[in-house]
Write a protein that holds these residues in place. Structure first.
Motif, PDB file in Angstrom:
ATOM      1  N   ARG A 161       0.822  -1.216   0.000  1.00  0.00           N
ATOM      2  CA  ARG A 161       0.000   0.000   0.000  1.00  0.00           C
ATOM      3  C   ARG A 161       0.848   1.253   0.000  1.00  0.00           C
ATOM      4  NH1 ARG A 161      -3.757  -2.678   4.629  1.00  0.00           N
ATOM      5  NH2 ARG A 161      -5.333  -3.665   3.274  1.00  0.00           N
ATOM      6  N   LYS A 171      -2.981   3.090  -1.275  1.00  0.00           N
ATOM      7  CA  LYS A 171      -3.391   2.792   0.097  1.00  0.00           C
ATOM      8  C   LYS A 171      -4.808   2.241   0.190  1.00  0.00           C
ATOM      9  CE  LYS A 171      -0.317   6.118   2.381  1.00  0.00           C
ATOM     10  NZ  LYS A 171       0.510   5.039   2.994  1.00  0.00           N
ATOM     11  N   THR A 172      -5.612   2.397  -0.849  1.00  0.00           N
ATOM     12  CA  THR A 172      -7.028   2.010  -0.742  1.00  0.00           C
ATOM     13  C   THR A 172      -7.417   0.818  -1.615  1.00  0.00           C
ATOM     14  OG1 THR A 172      -7.626   3.605  -2.475  1.00  0.00           O
ATOM     15  CG2 THR A 172      -7.692   4.380  -0.186  1.00  0.00           C
ATOM     16  N   THR A 173      -6.516   0.356  -2.453  1.00  0.00           N
ATOM     17  CA  THR A 173      -6.884  -0.691  -3.411  1.00  0.00           C
ATOM     18  C   THR A 173      -6.911  -2.080  -2.790  1.00  0.00           C
ATOM     19  OG1 THR A 173      -5.981   0.582  -5.254  1.00  0.00           O
ATOM     20  CG2 THR A 173      -6.254  -1.779  -5.599  1.00  0.00           C
ATOM     21  N   HIS A 196      -7.321  -5.155  -0.269  1.00  0.00           N
ATOM     22  CA  HIS A 196      -8.117  -5.606   0.874  1.00  0.00           C
ATOM     23  C   HIS A 196      -7.641  -7.013   1.247  1.00  0.00           C
ATOM     24  CE1 HIS A 196     -11.009  -2.304   0.223  1.00  0.00           C
ATOM     25  NE2 HIS A 196     -10.777  -2.526  -1.073  1.00  0.00           N
TER      26      HIS A 196
END
Length: 465
Positions: free
Chosen positions: A331, A336-338, A340
């Motif tokens: 990340r 940072k958001t892709t 999971h």
């Protein structure tokens, strides 16, 4: 985005950390000769010869049943005065030979061409004994000699095949002068018709047994050839990996000095008020330092995997911490958001943080990020004694050609010169850890790459249940 090349050599740092897992993680060192030697084909030959010996044992059981039926029919139905006791002794000898062969194969590591030759010669001796006791050369079942010769031609090498032919020819010649005549009673019918019927039955037996057993022998040989072809392909890939590793290691050495120089210059710039007081320039300096650290990390990883920087990059950790570290680093370097992370592994397990595996997972994540910028899922599961990592994206998926060629070098849908090495290197890293890699397209949208890794090569300690 450039593919990151996972490590391909012996991970000495991990081996020094945990000697227990070293035997399970044999890897070629840079410069090792990994070409396929003639000895490398012996396991495949041994396995094929064992299968062929099993086929001969099955054929012998068929011969036992056929002889019992034939002796009973001729002696009881036709009323021919056969020497039942000696012929029954030969049948019992074949049964004892089969039982002994099964016990011998259970404790025998390898079956050689010589063993197959001996087995076929014993079958010829048994057939000769039965023919001797039941009419000799006039017995219509002498055609069964051709079955032995044909099997020898398929199973044995040239020298052994001719040896078997010589044995069969000698037995046939011996029968012409030494045999017990078979006298059929007049109630049995015309001897000529009985001989013709016997020849027809012998021909049918030869044809059926040849088709059944030669087909199965050819299948064994095809499986052996396919296995040898896979070994040669694997050796070629290993040689390719070693060459690339040498180039990567040399490049890492060459890049070390200029990266160190850039690091010194950036440190000097950090102390210059004219640059630090300018917010835009300070932000650029921070980004440059982050990129520089990233480059240094990649170079260090190459040197560690080449065995030239012991103790760096490999350390004891747990499955959860390993996944968290990978997610955090990826990340920070990408988005940072892709990514999971879904950890359903269950009870946490101490493992070795393997730099090669880490780089392989980064490579798969990077490939997924190129086609799915907004969502990637990393799922960790346990399947028996395996750690299963699935990387799922929402991209267009793999083409049918790519799915069949997954993990092979220079198979890429990106159209770049030299592309397609990323998953090839991942495949080799996972394979050296004793695992496997598969890829599939999802029904709705996207694709999934699954890495299956044996826990015994990663877990710290002998008990990981």
């Amino acid at each position: 985005m450039l593919d990151r090349s996972p490590s391909i050599a012996d991970d000495k740092a991990t081996a020094t950390l945990q000697d227990k897992i070293a035997p399970a993680r044999v890897r070629p060192r840079l410069g090792d000769d990994v070409t396929l030697s003639p000895a490398a084909s012996s396991p495949a030959d041994d396995a094929t010869d064992r299968k062929n010996m099993s086929l001969l044992i099955q054929l012998r059981w068929t011969a036992v049943i056929g002889q019992i039926v034939t002796i009973g029919a001729v002696h009881l139905w036709l009323g021919a005065p056969l020497p039942v006791v000696p012929m029954g002794a030969v049948v019992l000898g074949l049964i004892a030979l089969n039982i002994g062969s099964l016990a011998w194969m259970r404790y025998r590591v390898a079956v050689s061409n010589r063993d197959l030759l001996i087995a076929l010669i014993l079958d010829v001796v048994a057939l000769t004994a039965q023919l001797y006791l039941s009419g000799g050369i006039t017995n219509p079942f002498t055609s069964l000699y051709l079955l032995q010769v044909t099997l020898g031609a398929v199973l044995l090498d040239s020298r052994a095949s001719w040896s078997l032919v010589a044995v069969v020819f000698a037995a046939f010649i011996w029968l012409t002068g030494a045999s017990r005549p078979l006298v059929l009673p007049q109630a049995a019918g015309d001897p000529v018709n009985l001989t013709v019927a016997g020849m027809l039955i012998g021909f049918a037996l030869n044809a059926v047994l040849l088709v059944v057993f030669v087909t199965r022998i050819h299948r064994n040989l095809r499986e052996r050839d396919a296995h040898l072809a896979a070994l040669r392909q694997h050796a070629a890939e290993q040689d390719h990996i070693v060459r690339m590793g040498l180039l990567a290691s040399g490049a890492a050495h060459e890049l070390g000095t200029p990266l160190a120089s850039v690091s010194v210059i950036l440190s000097d710039w950090r102390r210059m008020p004219a640059l630090t007081e300018n917010s835009e320039l300070a932000e650029d300096l921070t980004e440059m330092e982050t990129s520089l650290k990233r480059c240094q990390s990649i170079v260090t990883g190459i040197l560690v995997s080449a065995g030239e920087a012991r103790g760096e990059g490999s350390s004891p950790t747990t499955v959860a911490e390993f996944l968290s570290a990978i997610a955090e680093e990826w990340r920070n370097a990408r988005c940072k958001t892709t990514l999971h992370v879904v950890n359903v592994f269950g009870e946490d397990l101490p493992i070795v943080s393997d730099v090669t595996l880490k780089q392989a997972i980064f490579n798969v994540l990077d490939n997924a990020f190129e086609v799915s910028r907004h969502w990637i899922e990393l799922v960790a599961e346990r399947d028996g004694d395996d750690l299963v990592l699935s990387i799922i994206d929402r991209g267009p998926g793999f083409s049918k050609d790519m799915l069949t060629q997954i993990g092979k070098p220079y198979q890429s849908s990106k159209g770049r010169v030299g592309g397609g090495l990323g998953l090839f290197l991942v495949m080799n890293v996972v394979r050296k850890l004793g695992g496997s890699m598969t890829a599939e397209n999802l029904h709705n949208r996207g694709a999934k790459v699954k890495l299956v890794l044996p826990l015994k090569t990663l877990a710290i300690g002998d008990d990981f249940d």
